[in-house]
Design a protein around this motif. Sequence first.
Motif, short mmCIF file in Angstrom:
data_model
loop_
_atom_site.label_atom_id
_atom_site.label_comp_id
_atom_site.label_asym_id
_atom_site.label_seq_id
_atom_site.Cartn_x
_atom_site.Cartn_y
_atom_site.Cartn_z
N UNK B 220 0.82 -1.21 0.00
CA UNK B 220 0.00 0.00 0.00
C UNK B 220 0.85 1.26 0.00
N UNK B 221 2.00 1.16 0.66
CA UNK B 221 2.88 2.34 0.76
C UNK B 221 3.34 2.85 -0.60
N UNK B 222 3.37 1.95 -1.57
CA UNK B 222 3.85 2.34 -2.90
C UNK B 222 2.77 2.99 -3.74
N UNK B 223 1.54 2.84 -3.31
CA UNK B 223 0.44 3.27 -4.16
C UNK B 223 0.39 4.78 -4.40
N UNK B 224 0.56 5.60 -3.37
CA UNK B 224 0.48 7.05 -3.62
C UNK B 224 1.43 7.53 -4.72
#
Lengths: 217, 583
Positions: B220-224
């Motif tokens: 999820x951390x990579x999504x932005x």
Amino acid sequence: MNLKTELCLGLPGAAGGDVEVDQSVKMKGKRGFSETVDLKLNLHHNDHPALDLSQNVKSLSNNSVIKPPAKTQVVGWPPVRSYRKNVMAVQKSNAEESTTAAKTLPGGGAAFVKVSMDGVPYLRKVDLKMYTSYQQLSDALAEMFSSFTLGISLMAQTKVLCMICHKFNQFRNYGSQGLTDFVNESKLMDLLNSSEYVPSYEDKDGDWMLVGDVPWE
Amino acid sequence: MAYSFPEEVLEYVFSFINSDKDRNAVSLVCKSWYEIERWCRRRIFIGNCYAVSPGIMIRRFPEIRSVEIKGKPHFADFNLVPEGWGGYVYPWVIAMSRAYPWLEEIRLKRMVVSDECLELISKSFKNFKVLVMSSCEGFSTDGLASVAANCRNLKELDLRESEVEDLSGHWLSHFPDTCTSLVSLNIACLGSEVSFSALERLVSRCPNLRMLQLNRAVPLEKLPNLLRGAPQLAELGTGAYSAELRPELLSSLLDAFTGCKKLKGLSGFWDVVPAYLPAIYPVCHGLTSLNLSYATIQSPDISKLISQCQNLQRLWVLDYIEDGGLDILATTCKNLEELRVFPSDPYGVEQNVSLTEQGLVSVSEGCPKLQSVLYFCRRMSNASLVTIAQNRPNLIRFRLCIIEARATDYLTLEPLDAGFGAIVENCRELRRLSLSGLLTDRVFEYIGKHAKKLEMLSIAFAGDGDLGLHHVLSGCESLRKLEIRDSPFGDKALLANAAKLETMRSLWMSSCSVSYGACKLLGQRLPRLNVEVIDERGTPESRPESCHIEKLYIYRTVAGRRFDTPDFIWTVDEEGNAPLRIA
């Protein structure tokens, strides 16, 4: 629903309310009846999912029956695609990682592996989630392929080969039947030794391992 | 003919005709139209890869740019088709590599694709643009690396639910830095981690990227960051949607989603942590498609989401939505066209969620545009089905799966004949129907009488005997695909309607009551059908002809019998024999 242990002379699809697990033993017209029956006896024993394996099998009886896992599954019903089943299975097992492993399998999901047997022209997909121990898996595989065991006159020794398709991690997430109980039970060792068929599998490094070397979970 | 249009004019007119049906109709008008049409057809759809051969296709249509081919029967999705059945795309690719150097698009479904195939594709077609592989298998990430490395103008790479041998995530790094052409990338089915920096760079340098479906290994951390690099995205499949609760991640996500003004479709949501769901609230109003079918979130969270998606046209969800959530769907989403509700625990003996037939009834009442339904539930009644049918006569696809086989109407304990009868009687445009529950021959009588537009019918554990099948084969004029399992249909109905089989794409029957003798007769009488007997007990010649076979697949073909069948499939030839194979 029990897995049928009687050889059924009935025709597929003829059974009314029964839902048979696919690959239940069908008799080939030309095989000797008694030979087949003998073979069946060797490969089955009393198995109760809730029991500890060390309490298992005092003797192999003529009326021994495999108690299926929580629910006997009909192949392909309900019609949920393997892709979906596998995704849900991994999610469920991730969610339950922290809880104590239960004696019964986490419900739902599936983990399919391909199984082939030397000399048999087709592969099967087997859902590992249906079994709580190596013995159950071994029994189920034996039953699946037993219609071939007598027919392969040209094969001296054959092995049942399990090919694990990138699911080795899931393979470790199961059940809780301990390995030590399994190997200490001499009856079961006799069983494995007497059978011509030895389940083995290929792990993710490509090495062939004897089933049972690694604890079921 | 003096009064005919010049060829160029006809060709120009034909270029506006894109549907296969229309093109086929055009080609039948006269010989010169046939000729002109075949030279200018650019796109071809082959619903059964064994119905025609690559050679025949190439001979007739020399200038194809786009091919779509389907392989295995639909029941392969549920493990009813044994491994090794067939559906190999290699012969097609070999032939096309020689005949169609300008081929741009290949779309495959349920086919076996090898790495060699993928490499051949990547090297043979200089202008290759689109590769879609839906439920395919047989290839590894090495094959994907070839495609990434060699296809200079790749626009679409879509691996929809294929079974890929995942050797490593390194393949993605094979996209050259000069690749800026991607429009659509779907790697959701892959397990391995791809290089995140390679992915980020790829995404941000492709200005036309409109669809991106990540795999679970993308945290999820990579999504932005990914979203910031592609604010023009129209469709997003998230990776894993979970992380420890961190306010800065939540606000970063919120920010990133707010920037995606064109987002119309969302999917993914594996391992969902509900606390992160509010990050997508900014885009909910614009969403037309939402796939929560892998999201293990409960009804309150689902309802909160849905209540903000007023423009939703398509919803796929797990039965965690429950009747309550479906009520909210019914009141909120007035543009809903398609609903699919999947089972969270299909093998559990007891119901784990409060989802009943009532949810579907609500949606049928509240959503006037609803035309496509797939619904898994544990109980149904004739009364509800009648209500649904009367509410929604515009239904086109209706697939109902009552989880327990042969379940009765839970109120009256009767078969569900009347309910499904109402569906086919009211929904005159129905094209696809899947049945479940306890059903007698009567339901098939209704279907044969009313379902005149029905193209695909799926039957399981239903019917009393041959009469049921006879009703379907003799009554359903538009029937193309029929698949039946575990139902007592047999020889009489098949033989009485043998000619019908040549008007259909295919017929699948497994665990029914069809004898080998009947198969032989069919094979003899109808040379333009391939009659394939699938039987894992050895050759059917070794058993009496009256013996029932395990599985049967019949399809029409102009290519003759196939020669890539495995040992457990016997094709009945024109003499009515299924020759023994020499191993």
